[in-house]
Design a protein around this motif. Structure first.
Motif, PDB file in Angstrom:
ATOM      1  N   LEU A   1      -4.260   4.080 -11.844  1.00 48.43           N
ATOM      2  CA  LEU A   1      -5.025   3.082 -11.112  1.00 48.43           C
ATOM      3  C   LEU A   1      -6.291   2.404 -12.188  1.00 48.43           C
ATOM      4  O   LEU A   1      -6.910   1.134 -11.858  1.00 48.43           O
ATOM      5  CB  LEU A   1      -6.064   3.541 -10.116  1.00 48.43           C
ATOM      6  N   VAL A   2      -6.575   3.083 -13.253  1.00 45.94           N
ATOM      7  CA  VAL A   2      -7.534   2.533 -14.118  1.00 45.94           C
ATOM      8  C   VAL A   2      -7.008   1.640 -15.183  1.00 45.94           C
ATOM      9  O   VAL A   2      -7.387   1.181 -16.203  1.00 45.94           O
ATOM     10  CB  VAL A   2      -8.474   3.534 -14.476  1.00 45.94           C
TER      11      VAL A   2
ATOM     12  N   TYR B   1       2.964  10.296  -9.792  1.00 45.83           N
ATOM     13  CA  TYR B   1       2.293  10.220 -11.094  1.00 45.83           C
ATOM     14  C   TYR B   1       1.174  10.713 -11.083  1.00 45.83           C
ATOM     15  O   TYR B   1       0.648  11.983 -11.166  1.00 45.83           O
ATOM     16  CB  TYR B   1       2.630   8.977 -11.664  1.00 45.83           C
ATOM     17  N   SER B   2       0.100   9.924 -11.111  1.00 43.16           N
ATOM     18  CA  SER B   2      -1.556  10.098 -11.441  1.00 43.16           C
ATOM     19  C   SER B   2      -2.301   9.015 -10.812  1.00 43.16           C
ATOM     20  O   SER B   2      -1.910   7.723 -11.038  1.00 43.16           O
ATOM     21  CB  SER B   2      -1.327  10.635 -12.761  1.00 43.16           C
TER      22      SER B   2
ATOM     23  N   LEU C   1       0.693  -1.396  -0.010  1.00 40.27           N
ATOM     24  CA  LEU C   1      -0.164  -0.078   0.042  1.00 40.27           C
ATOM     25  C   LEU C   1       0.913   1.194  -0.043  1.00 40.27           C
ATOM     26  O   LEU C   1       0.514   2.233  -0.798  1.00 40.27           O
ATOM     27  CB  LEU C   1      -0.870   0.006   1.224  1.00 40.27           C
ATOM     28  N   ASP C   2       2.013   1.213   0.892  1.00 39.33           N
ATOM     29  CA  ASP C   2       2.766   2.504   0.872  1.00 39.33           C
ATOM     30  C   ASP C   2       3.563   3.029  -0.415  1.00 39.33           C
ATOM     31  O   ASP C   2       3.517   4.019  -0.815  1.00 39.33           O
ATOM     32  CB  ASP C   2       3.707   2.471   1.977  1.00 39.33           C
ATOM     33  N   GLU C   3       3.868   1.914  -1.035  1.00 41.03           N
ATOM     34  CA  GLU C   3       4.618   1.880  -2.333  1.00 41.03           C
ATOM     35  C   GLU C   3       3.471   2.368  -3.480  1.00 41.03           C
ATOM     36  O   GLU C   3       3.805   3.335  -4.185  1.00 41.03           O
ATOM     37  CB  GLU C   3       5.389   0.608  -2.649  1.00 41.03           C
ATOM     38  N   LEU C   4       2.323   1.955  -3.377  1.00 39.25           N
ATOM     39  CA  LEU C   4       1.266   2.199  -4.348  1.00 39.25           C
ATOM     40  C   LEU C   4       1.087   3.638  -4.200  1.00 39.25           C
ATOM     41  O   LEU C   4       0.773   4.407  -5.049  1.00 39.25           O
ATOM     42  CB  LEU C   4      -0.077   1.344  -4.154  1.00 39.25           C
ATOM     43  N   LYS C   5       0.897   4.085  -3.042  1.00 41.39           N
ATOM     44  CA  LYS C   5       0.391   5.492  -2.436  1.00 41.39           C
ATOM     45  C   LYS C   5       1.555   6.424  -3.279  1.00 41.39           C
ATOM     46  O   LYS C   5       1.331   7.382  -3.600  1.00 41.39           O
ATOM     47  CB  LYS C   5       0.223   5.591  -1.156  1.00 41.39           C
ATOM     48  N   SER C   6       2.901   5.897  -3.198  1.00 37.50           N
ATOM     49  CA  SER C   6       3.802   6.720  -3.515  1.00 37.50           C
ATOM     50  C   SER C   6       3.797   6.851  -5.097  1.00 37.50           C
ATOM     51  O   SER C   6       3.826   8.018  -5.473  1.00 37.50           O
ATOM     52  CB  SER C   6       5.071   6.088  -3.012  1.00 37.50           C
ATOM     53  N   TYR C   7       3.574   5.946  -5.788  1.00 38.28           N
ATOM     54  CA  TYR C   7       3.373   5.856  -7.273  1.00 38.28           C
ATOM     55  C   TYR C   7       2.406   6.801  -7.641  1.00 38.28           C
ATOM     56  O   TYR C   7       2.491   7.659  -8.228  1.00 38.28           O
ATOM     57  CB  TYR C   7       3.395   4.596  -7.962  1.00 38.28           C
ATOM     58  N   ILE C   8       1.444   6.790  -6.962  1.00 41.40           N
ATOM     59  CA  ILE C   8      -0.025   7.416  -7.290  1.00 41.40           C
ATOM     60  C   ILE C   8       0.414   8.887  -6.974  1.00 41.40           C
ATOM     61  O   ILE C   8       0.130  10.069  -7.559  1.00 41.40           O
ATOM     62  CB  ILE C   8      -1.330   7.127  -6.619  1.00 41.40           C
ATOM     63  N   ASP C   9       0.894   9.400  -5.881  1.00 42.19           N
ATOM     64  CA  ASP C   9       1.354  10.540  -5.481  1.00 42.19           C
ATOM     65  C   ASP C   9       2.179  11.295  -6.488  1.00 42.19           C
ATOM     66  O   ASP C   9       2.161  12.365  -6.976  1.00 42.19           O
ATOM     67  CB  ASP C   9       1.737  10.782  -4.033  1.00 42.19           C
TER      68      ASP C   9
ATOM     69  N   THR D   1      -9.628   6.791  -3.888  1.00 42.44           N
ATOM     70  CA  THR D   1      -8.676   7.752  -4.702  1.00 42.44           C
ATOM     71  C   THR D   1      -9.495   8.247  -6.067  1.00 42.44           C
ATOM     72  O   THR D   1      -9.447   9.207  -6.258  1.00 42.44           O
ATOM     73  CB  THR D   1      -7.463   7.147  -5.060  1.00 42.44           C
ATOM     74  N   LEU D   2     -10.321   7.024  -6.574  1.00 41.74           N
ATOM     75  CA  LEU D   2     -11.035   7.558  -7.894  1.00 41.74           C
ATOM     76  C   LEU D   2     -12.180   7.996  -7.433  1.00 41.74           C
ATOM     77  O   LEU D   2     -12.767   8.618  -8.433  1.00 41.74           O
ATOM     78  CB  LEU D   2     -11.245   6.025  -8.527  1.00 41.74           C
ATOM     79  N   GLY D   3     -12.748   8.019  -6.422  1.00 35.87           N
ATOM     80  CA  GLY D   3     -13.916   8.956  -6.076  1.00 35.87           C
ATOM     81  C   GLY D   3     -14.946   8.279  -6.946  1.00 35.87           C
ATOM     82  O   GLY D   3     -15.254   7.184  -7.194  1.00 35.87           O
ATOM     83  N   GLY D   4     -15.664   9.279  -7.533  1.00 33.39           N
ATOM     84  CA  GLY D   4     -16.907   9.112  -8.738  1.00 33.39           C
ATOM     85  C   GLY D   4     -16.519   8.532  -9.810  1.00 33.39           C
ATOM     86  O   GLY D   4     -17.258   7.841 -10.522  1.00 33.39           O
ATOM     87  N   SER D   5     -15.141   8.643 -10.122  1.00 35.90           N
ATOM     88  CA  SER D   5     -14.650   7.682 -11.249  1.00 35.90           C
ATOM     89  C   SER D   5     -14.676   6.359 -11.249  1.00 35.90           C
ATOM     90  O   SER D   5     -14.237   5.393 -12.017  1.00 35.90           O
ATOM     91  CB  SER D   5     -13.424   8.540 -12.065  1.00 35.90           C
TER      92      SER D   5
END
Length: 158
Positions: A36-37, A31-32, A21-29, A65-69
């Motif tokens: 995730l999609v 990049y974008s 999870l921490d590494e995933l959050k780091s990538y998303i923070d 993180t994706l919220g409405g999408s």
């Protein structure tokens, strides 16, 4: 959206698969959340991998993180027609099944083998998951051939 870096897509999906999870959050923070999609070469998303491997915190993180999408990805099918629900039901990850249902997953989607998440759970002996899904989804509702899934109802123990 332009094509995203395949290496980052692979890393994001691997993080979801292995529960990092921490590494995933780091990538998303860094990049974008668009990563995730994205799908791997088999059509799997990070949500598929987290759901298949029982990583509840990652499933919740992706949906939040994706919220409405998130609705765009929650019913995404891989190359075999499986959704995140198929994978979580097949592997008996009850809590993830419940989270996906809560967020509006379509439990009636059939994979390329013509199987719903309910039938995947049943075939793999996850009776609690089958019972839960049958309590929230009518497998015959809108089914062109209701006889097809009649055998999925749990037998009464009364």
């Amino acid at each position: 959206m332009t094509a995203l870096d395949e290496e980052i897509v692979s890393e994001v999906i691997a993080c979801a698969r292995f529960g990092e999870l921490d590494e995933l959050k780091s990538y998303i923070d860094q990049y974008s959340a668009d990563y995730l999609v994205e799908k791997d070469e088999y059509g799997n998303t990070a949500l598929h991998m987290a759901s298949a491997n029982g990583h509840l915190e990652i499933v919740e993180y992706i949906i939040q993180t994706l919220g409405g999408s998130a609705s765009e990805i929650i019913n995404a099918q891989n190359d075999s027609g499986n959704t995140a629900l198929h994978w979580s039901a097949l592997n008996g990850h009850q809590t993830i099944v419940e989270v996906l249902i809560t967020h509006g997953v379509n439990a009636k989607i059939k994979n390329t083998a013509g199987r719903t998440a309910i039938s995947e759970a049943q075939q793999n002996g996850h009776e609690r998951t089958v019972e839960y899904l049958l309590s929230v989804v009518d497998p015959t509702d809108g089914n062109e051939n209701p006889e097809e899934e009649k055998d999925l109802a749990p037998e009464s123990s009364n």
